[in-house]
Design an enzyme around this catalytic site. Sequence first.
Site, PDB file in Angstrom:
ATOM      1  N   ARG A 115       0.830  -1.195   0.000  1.00 24.35           N
ATOM      2  CA  ARG A 115       0.000   0.000   0.000  1.00 24.35           C
ATOM      3  C   ARG A 115       0.874   1.259   0.000  1.00 24.35           C
ATOM      4  O   ARG A 115       1.925   1.283   0.672  1.00 24.35           O
ATOM      5  CB  ARG A 115      -0.856  -0.036   1.271  1.00 24.35           C
ATOM      6  N   THR A 390      -9.687   0.613  -9.153  1.00 21.74           N
ATOM      7  CA  THR A 390      -8.925  -0.462  -8.558  1.00 21.74           C
ATOM      8  C   THR A 390      -9.116  -1.676  -9.445  1.00 21.74           C
ATOM      9  O   THR A 390     -10.002  -1.679 -10.288  1.00 21.74           O
ATOM     10  CB  THR A 390      -9.506  -0.722  -7.154  1.00 21.74           C
ATOM     11  N   ASN A 410      -6.489   4.269  -6.881  1.00 23.83           N
ATOM     12  CA  ASN A 410      -7.661   4.864  -6.240  1.00 23.83           C
ATOM     13  C   ASN A 410      -8.712   5.276  -7.260  1.00 23.83           C
ATOM     14  O   ASN A 410      -9.312   4.428  -7.876  1.00 23.83           O
ATOM     15  CB  ASN A 410      -7.283   6.003  -5.289  1.00 23.83           C
ATOM     16  N   GLU A 429      -4.190   8.243  -3.849  1.00 23.69           N
ATOM     17  CA  GLU A 429      -4.536   7.450  -2.667  1.00 23.69           C
ATOM     18  C   GLU A 429      -4.664   8.301  -1.408  1.00 23.69           C
ATOM     19  O   GLU A 429      -5.265   7.865  -0.421  1.00 23.69           O
ATOM     20  CB  GLU A 429      -3.456   6.379  -2.459  1.00 23.69           C
ATOM     21  N   ASP A 432      -7.908   8.551   0.444  1.00 22.63           N
ATOM     22  CA  ASP A 432      -8.431   7.499   1.327  1.00 22.63           C
ATOM     23  C   ASP A 432      -8.248   7.843   2.808  1.00 22.63           C
ATOM     24  O   ASP A 432      -8.869   7.231   3.670  1.00 22.63           O
ATOM     25  CB  ASP A 432      -7.755   6.145   1.035  1.00 22.63           C
ATOM     26  N   SER A 461      -7.560   1.280   3.760  1.00 20.65           N
ATOM     27  CA  SER A 461      -8.090   0.792   2.482  1.00 20.65           C
ATOM     28  C   SER A 461      -9.294  -0.104   2.725  1.00 20.65           C
ATOM     29  O   SER A 461      -9.500  -0.610   3.826  1.00 20.65           O
ATOM     30  CB  SER A 461      -6.991  -0.015   1.785  1.00 20.65           C
ATOM     31  N   SER A 462     -10.072  -0.318   1.675  1.00 22.42           N
ATOM     32  CA  SER A 462     -11.145  -1.320   1.739  1.00 22.42           C
ATOM     33  C   SER A 462     -10.806  -2.558   0.915  1.00 22.42           C
ATOM     34  O   SER A 462     -11.602  -3.487   0.831  1.00 22.42           O
ATOM     35  CB  SER A 462     -12.449  -0.724   1.200  1.00 22.42           C
ATOM     36  N   GLY A 482     -14.015  -1.258  -6.263  1.00 20.03           N
ATOM     37  CA  GLY A 482     -15.314  -0.689  -5.894  1.00 20.03           C
ATOM     38  C   GLY A 482     -15.260   0.251  -4.704  1.00 20.03           C
ATOM     39  O   GLY A 482     -16.289   0.518  -4.082  1.00 20.03           O
ATOM     40  N   GLY A 483     -14.053   0.735  -4.368  1.00 16.42           N
ATOM     41  CA  GLY A 483     -13.940   1.683  -3.255  1.00 16.42           C
ATOM     42  C   GLY A 483     -14.495   1.077  -1.981  1.00 16.42           C
ATOM     43  O   GLY A 483     -14.215  -0.083  -1.654  1.00 16.42           O
TER      44      GLY A 483
HETATM   45  O1  DON Z   1      -8.001   1.255  -1.092  1.00 19.60           O
HETATM   46  C1  DON Z   1      -9.179   1.577  -1.236  1.00 19.60           C
HETATM   47  O2  DON Z   1     -10.057   1.209  -0.499  1.00 19.60           O
HETATM   48  C2  DON Z   1      -9.556   2.429  -2.427  1.00 19.60           C
HETATM   49  N1  DON Z   1      -8.435   3.245  -2.803  1.00 19.60           N
HETATM   50  C3  DON Z   1     -10.033   1.558  -3.540  1.00 19.60           C
HETATM   51  C4  DON Z   1     -10.448   2.343  -4.756  1.00 19.60           C
HETATM   52  C5  DON Z   1     -11.345   1.620  -5.668  1.00 19.60           C
HETATM   53  O3  DON Z   1     -11.691   0.499  -5.464  1.00 19.60           O
HETATM   54  C6  DON Z   1     -11.825   2.399  -6.816  1.00 19.60           C
HETATM   55  N2  DON Z   1     -12.497   1.549  -7.748  1.00 19.60           N
HETATM   56  N3  DON Z   1     -13.572   1.372  -7.984  1.00 19.60           N
END
Ligand code: DON
Length: 583
Positions: A115, A390, A410, A429, A432, A461-462, A482-483
Amino acid sequence: MRRILGTLTSVALLFTPGIGMAQTAPSQVSEFNGADVSLKFPPPVESRNAMAVSSQHFATQAGVDIMAAGGNAIDAAVAIGYALAVTHPCCGNIGGGGFATIHLANGKDTFINFREKAPAAASANMYLDDKGNVIPNLSLHGYKAVGVPGSVMGFERMLTKYGTKTRAEVMAPAIKLAADGYKLDEGDVRTYGFAAAEFAKEPNVAAVFLNNGQPWKVGENLVQKNLAATLREISAKGPDVFYKGDIAERVVAAMKANGGLVTMKDFADFTVTEGDPLRCSYRGYNIISSPPPSSGGASMCEIFNILSGYPMDKMPVHSAKSIHLMVEAMRHAYVDRNFSLGDPVFVKNPLDKLLSAKHAAAIRAKIDPVKATPSSEVKIGTVPHESDQTTHYSVVDKFGNAVSVTYTINGGFGSGVIAGDTGFFLNNEMDDFTSKVGAPNLFGLVQGESNAIAPGKRPLSSMSPTLVTKNGKVMMVIGSPGGSRIITITLESILNVIDHNMDIKAAVDTPRIHHQWMPDTVYAEDNAMTPAVRKELEAAGYKFTSGRPWGSAEGIIIGTKDGKRILYGANDARATAGAAIGN
Ligand code: DON
């Protein structure tokens, strides 16, 4: 060898409520027990030996080719990681970071954390104005949004510790795809098309990602000469050229010219960590997933723990009762996530408490059997709480190794900038982190102090690269972009298999629901439930937000057919350029 490209048919068309049960060929499972909806999905891809699944078919192929040439799943995962950086640059990257959850053939499980880190000059209030308000877009666009990238060091760790091929061998497909170009299909063009207006703002981005100022079209060949040169340098000289040499220098020069914070020292100080994954169990299955600085494993496990007190397997998929219980469990887990978790180097994560049976039971006791609990009543300090880009890919080889990788820059195409002629997008990033307690980030997450910005800290992060095992054997490899929704996408994909006996294709394609405490609404994809179920839930106090489909869960199930091991792979229908390919 078989390849199934995601179809252009929307999930909504594949999912027809109310016609009766009709799932195609649930090869590795007995039956599908959804009662109030009917699902129709193509069968998964089958293979006896090896399988790779990613959101871009050329990248999947790169991994499969490495395994066909005798490489293992770790070699393939690194090859896919670099190939996605070329063919899926919205999301796959060398300008960002991620996580890998790995099961080794010798039985060991391990977790690699690459990360991004905040630069040394970062500070808690760096995105606030004089009045303490968040300055719009500062954590999202341009050089100030960038954390120190981790992917190159992460891939090197994976390869040198657990791979069998040379760096040159695993990077060769990516270099070729960048230098010779790759033919764009519908899904690729759609991804680039979303960002065309952004590309136009940066001349060095427009020069590659627009074709004479116009969006690229299906069938055209996209060449990335600068990226090819950068990849060649990494291939020949190793990560030092990225972290201490010429590539870092070019990124830092662009940082200096554009108000960015990342220095040569930040690059040189970057580290990858390795340790135990986070584990929990659900109905006899073991879940092996991402620990902090990801919230993914902890939040999923908290939800699994809460749901294990209900007979979820006896409830039809997305019945009013099952959605009610899932949403309430999600609501509580996200409030814990948002306020209790952060980079373990900087904050103490109360995992023992959050993942205890007592905590799950206390939450169940708070869940009204029929009614929605408003999120405003679920807060830190009230019992039981105390304190689109992502990409994901999954690989299984014939030797018994399984690799689950989620990595990201991100937001789509990260910060939107490429430093000089380096050829790769830099992440955003930093968004986040908690820019300000109570202010929502890109994903609407309202977070607390544990995730405040600090020099050298990794943002929470998720991302949830996950393995599911039964009796010590890996039976599922799964994860998604998917954030903030990554957690619930991965969770539902697993529930669909464990509780509802879906095959892997149905499990990832089935429409989804999501709740993240705030905003207090249930996100629902089209056809995620019947109108009658929705009405019943509205009467129980739920508000709904419909939107376009989200996530791209790329999964593999390891099963048995005719007494022999078999792999089933599924590329999410939402990621139309992706593919599951067996070997
Ligand atoms: O690490 C995380 O949780 C986010 N930066 C993920 C970003 C993400 O999945 C964007 N895509 N849809």
